[in-house]
Design a protein around this motif. Structure first.
Motif, PDB file in Angstrom:
ATOM      1  N   ALA A 135       5.617 -55.625 -30.919  1.00 18.79           N
ATOM      2  CA  ALA A 135       6.399 -56.402 -31.889  1.00 18.79           C
ATOM      3  C   ALA A 135       7.581 -57.079 -31.214  1.00 18.79           C
ATOM      4  CB  ALA A 135       6.874 -55.495 -33.029  1.00 18.79           C
ATOM      5  N   PHE A 136       8.257 -56.363 -30.311  1.00 19.97           N
ATOM      6  CA  PHE A 136       9.409 -56.961 -29.641  1.00 19.97           C
ATOM      7  C   PHE A 136       8.984 -58.074 -28.693  1.00 19.97           C
ATOM      8  CE2 PHE A 136      12.820 -57.301 -26.521  1.00 19.97           C
ATOM      9  CZ  PHE A 136      13.852 -57.628 -27.386  1.00 19.97           C
ATOM     10  N   ARG A 137       7.886 -57.877 -28.016  1.00 21.64           N
ATOM     11  CA  ARG A 137       7.388 -58.925 -27.110  1.00 21.64           C
ATOM     12  C   ARG A 137       7.134 -60.213 -27.912  1.00 21.64           C
ATOM     13  NH1 ARG A 137       5.680 -59.581 -22.095  1.00 21.64           N
ATOM     14  NH2 ARG A 137       5.982 -57.450 -21.427  1.00 21.64           N
ATOM     15  N   SER A 138       6.532 -60.099 -29.080  1.00 25.33           N
ATOM     16  CA  SER A 138       6.300 -61.273 -29.932  1.00 25.33           C
ATOM     17  C   SER A 138       7.622 -61.875 -30.406  1.00 25.33           C
ATOM     18  CB  SER A 138       5.470 -60.892 -31.157  1.00 25.33           C
ATOM     19  OG  SER A 138       4.181 -60.517 -30.782  1.00 25.33           O
ATOM     20  N   ALA A 139       8.559 -61.020 -30.786  1.00 27.12           N
ATOM     21  CA  ALA A 139       9.844 -61.504 -31.296  1.00 27.12           C
ATOM     22  C   ALA A 139      10.645 -62.222 -30.212  1.00 27.12           C
ATOM     23  CB  ALA A 139      10.656 -60.340 -31.862  1.00 27.12           C
ATOM     24  N   ILE A 140      10.693 -61.654 -29.019  1.00 24.95           N
ATOM     25  CA  ILE A 140      11.481 -62.264 -27.942  1.00 24.95           C
ATOM     26  C   ILE A 140      10.826 -63.564 -27.486  1.00 24.95           C
ATOM     27  CG2 ILE A 140      10.530 -61.111 -25.888  1.00 24.95           C
ATOM     28  CD1 ILE A 140      14.245 -61.319 -26.546  1.00 24.95           C
ATOM     29  N   GLU A 141       9.510 -63.609 -27.502  1.00 23.50           N
ATOM     30  CA  GLU A 141       8.807 -64.842 -27.163  1.00 23.50           C
ATOM     31  C   GLU A 141       9.137 -65.926 -28.190  1.00 23.50           C
ATOM     32  OE1 GLU A 141       4.233 -66.435 -26.740  1.00 23.50           O
ATOM     33  OE2 GLU A 141       4.667 -64.331 -26.298  1.00 23.50           O
ATOM     34  N   GLY A 196       8.747 -60.513 -34.768  1.00 20.45           N
ATOM     35  CA  GLY A 196       7.440 -60.046 -34.330  1.00 20.45           C
ATOM     36  C   GLY A 196       7.065 -58.790 -35.092  1.00 20.45           C
ATOM     37  N   SER A 197       5.790 -58.579 -35.251  1.00 25.19           N
ATOM     38  CA  SER A 197       5.343 -57.355 -35.923  1.00 25.19           C
ATOM     39  C   SER A 197       4.084 -56.840 -35.247  1.00 25.19           C
ATOM     40  CB  SER A 197       5.083 -57.606 -37.408  1.00 25.19           C
ATOM     41  OG  SER A 197       4.083 -58.575 -37.582  1.00 25.19           O
ATOM     42  N   CYS A 198       3.899 -55.550 -35.372  1.00 22.31           N
ATOM     43  CA  CYS A 198       2.689 -54.917 -34.871  1.00 22.31           C
ATOM     44  C   CYS A 198       2.366 -53.761 -35.803  1.00 22.31           C
ATOM     45  CB  CYS A 198       2.877 -54.406 -33.445  1.00 22.31           C
ATOM     46  SG  CYS A 198       1.419 -53.538 -32.819  1.00 22.31           S
ATOM     47  N   TYR A 199       1.196 -53.801 -36.392  1.00 23.40           N
ATOM     48  CA  TYR A 199       0.719 -52.721 -37.242  1.00 23.40           C
ATOM     49  C   TYR A 199      -0.596 -52.247 -36.645  1.00 23.40           C
ATOM     50  CZ  TYR A 199       4.391 -54.199 -40.344  1.00 23.40           C
ATOM     51  OH  TYR A 199       5.622 -54.501 -40.864  1.00 23.40           O
ATOM     52  N   THR A 237      16.885 -55.839 -35.052  1.00 23.05           N
ATOM     53  CA  THR A 237      16.649 -55.092 -36.294  1.00 23.05           C
ATOM     54  C   THR A 237      15.208 -54.618 -36.319  1.00 23.05           C
ATOM     55  OG1 THR A 237      18.253 -56.480 -37.481  1.00 23.05           O
ATOM     56  CG2 THR A 237      16.719 -55.194 -38.819  1.00 23.05           C
ATOM     57  N   LEU A 238      15.026 -53.326 -36.523  1.00 24.60           N
ATOM     58  CA  LEU A 238      13.697 -52.730 -36.687  1.00 24.60           C
ATOM     59  C   LEU A 238      13.567 -52.352 -38.156  1.00 24.60           C
ATOM     60  CD1 LEU A 238      14.791 -51.984 -33.719  1.00 24.60           C
ATOM     61  CD2 LEU A 238      12.894 -50.415 -33.676  1.00 24.60           C
ATOM     62  N   HIS A 239      12.501 -52.813 -38.816  1.00 21.85           N
ATOM     63  CA  HIS A 239      12.322 -52.513 -40.237  1.00 21.85           C
ATOM     64  C   HIS A 239      10.857 -52.679 -40.624  1.00 21.85           C
ATOM     65  CE1 HIS A 239      12.641 -56.938 -41.693  1.00 21.85           C
ATOM     66  NE2 HIS A 239      12.450 -56.926 -40.410  1.00 21.85           N
ATOM     67  N   LYS A 240      10.567 -52.529 -41.900  1.00 20.20           N
ATOM     68  CA  LYS A 240       9.209 -52.652 -42.456  1.00 20.20           C
ATOM     69  C   LYS A 240       8.211 -51.755 -41.720  1.00 20.20           C
ATOM     70  CE  LYS A 240       9.893 -57.246 -44.338  1.00 20.20           C
ATOM     71  NZ  LYS A 240       9.423 -58.632 -44.402  1.00 20.20           N
ATOM     72  N   PHE A 241       8.480 -50.465 -41.760  1.00 19.00           N
ATOM     73  CA  PHE A 241       7.654 -49.481 -41.073  1.00 19.00           C
ATOM     74  C   PHE A 241       6.395 -49.152 -41.871  1.00 19.00           C
ATOM     75  CE2 PHE A 241      11.671 -48.964 -39.028  1.00 19.00           C
ATOM     76  CZ  PHE A 241      11.388 -48.476 -37.763  1.00 19.00           C
ATOM     77  N   LYS A 283      13.169 -58.031 -35.750  1.00 13.89           N
ATOM     78  CA  LYS A 283      13.892 -59.302 -35.752  1.00 13.89           C
ATOM     79  C   LYS A 283      14.878 -59.265 -34.603  1.00 13.89           C
ATOM     80  CE  LYS A 283      16.344 -60.207 -39.442  1.00 13.89           C
ATOM     81  NZ  LYS A 283      16.892 -60.524 -40.761  1.00 13.89           N
ATOM     82  N   VAL A 284      14.961 -60.347 -33.820  1.00 11.13           N
ATOM     83  CA  VAL A 284      15.887 -60.389 -32.685  1.00 11.13           C
ATOM     84  C   VAL A 284      16.583 -61.750 -32.659  1.00 11.13           C
ATOM     85  CG1 VAL A 284      14.101 -61.113 -31.042  1.00 11.13           C
ATOM     86  CG2 VAL A 284      16.143 -59.984 -30.202  1.00 11.13           C
ATOM     87  N   ARG A 285      17.848 -61.736 -32.298  1.00 18.33           N
ATOM     88  CA  ARG A 285      18.607 -62.968 -32.099  1.00 18.33           C
ATOM     89  C   ARG A 285      19.618 -62.723 -30.993  1.00 18.33           C
ATOM     90  NH1 ARG A 285      23.022 -63.516 -36.973  1.00 18.33           N
ATOM     91  NH2 ARG A 285      24.205 -61.683 -36.389  1.00 18.33           N
ATOM     92  N   HIS A 286      20.168 -63.799 -30.470  1.00 15.69           N
ATOM     93  CA  HIS A 286      21.230 -63.642 -29.481  1.00 15.69           C
ATOM     94  C   HIS A 286      22.421 -62.984 -30.165  1.00 15.69           C
ATOM     95  CE1 HIS A 286      19.192 -65.824 -26.334  1.00 15.69           C
ATOM     96  NE2 HIS A 286      18.813 -66.703 -27.244  1.00 15.69           N
TER      97      HIS A 286
END
Length: 123
Positions: A106-112, A7-10, A83-87, A27-30
């Motif tokens: 961004a995390f809400r999008s990634a976890i979804e 997920g990303s948010c700018y 992982t948090l990146h691409k700031f 980026k998130v994974r189990h």
């Protein structure tokens, strides 16, 4: 093969006399080991170059946003590799509040993305 949610948010907000700019990709994974991990890669969203000031200034604040989403969803922090990146940063117009919100979004999008079609988690 690991399944990731990304997920990303700018965010860019402009009002007379005041601007806010900030964002990142998450980026998130189990978890791949016994416990989950967090990696803050202070890289520029466009060039990939390391941004020395980001991890302390904005990475930890964005992580607060991630943790708040996990708490709302009653999901354990230690169950994920994150992982948090691409700031996206601006030397004058970036601020902590912008990165906290970008981290949440961004995390809400990634976890979804991670859970879509797998366990039916509704966000």
């Amino acid at each position: 093969m690991a399944h990731y949610g990304i997920g990303s948010c700018y965010a860019m907000r402009q009002v007379a006399g005041s601007e806010s700019v900030g964002g990142l990709e998450i980026k998130v994974r189990h978890k791949s080991g016994e416990v989950g991990s967090v990696e803050i890669l202070a890289t520029d969203w466009r060039t990939g170059e390391t941004l020395e000031y980001v991890e302390k200034a904005y990475g930890e604040v964005a992580l607060e946003g991630v943790k708040s989403v996990l708490k709302e969803l009653n999901l354990p922090f230690d169950d994920f590799d994150i992982t948090l990146h691409k700031f996206l940063c601006h030397p004058v117009d970036s601020n902590a509040a912008c990165f906290r919100q970008a981290g949440r979004s961004a995390f809400r999008s990634a976890i979804e993305g991670l859970f879509t079609g797998r366990i039916g988690l509704r966000l």
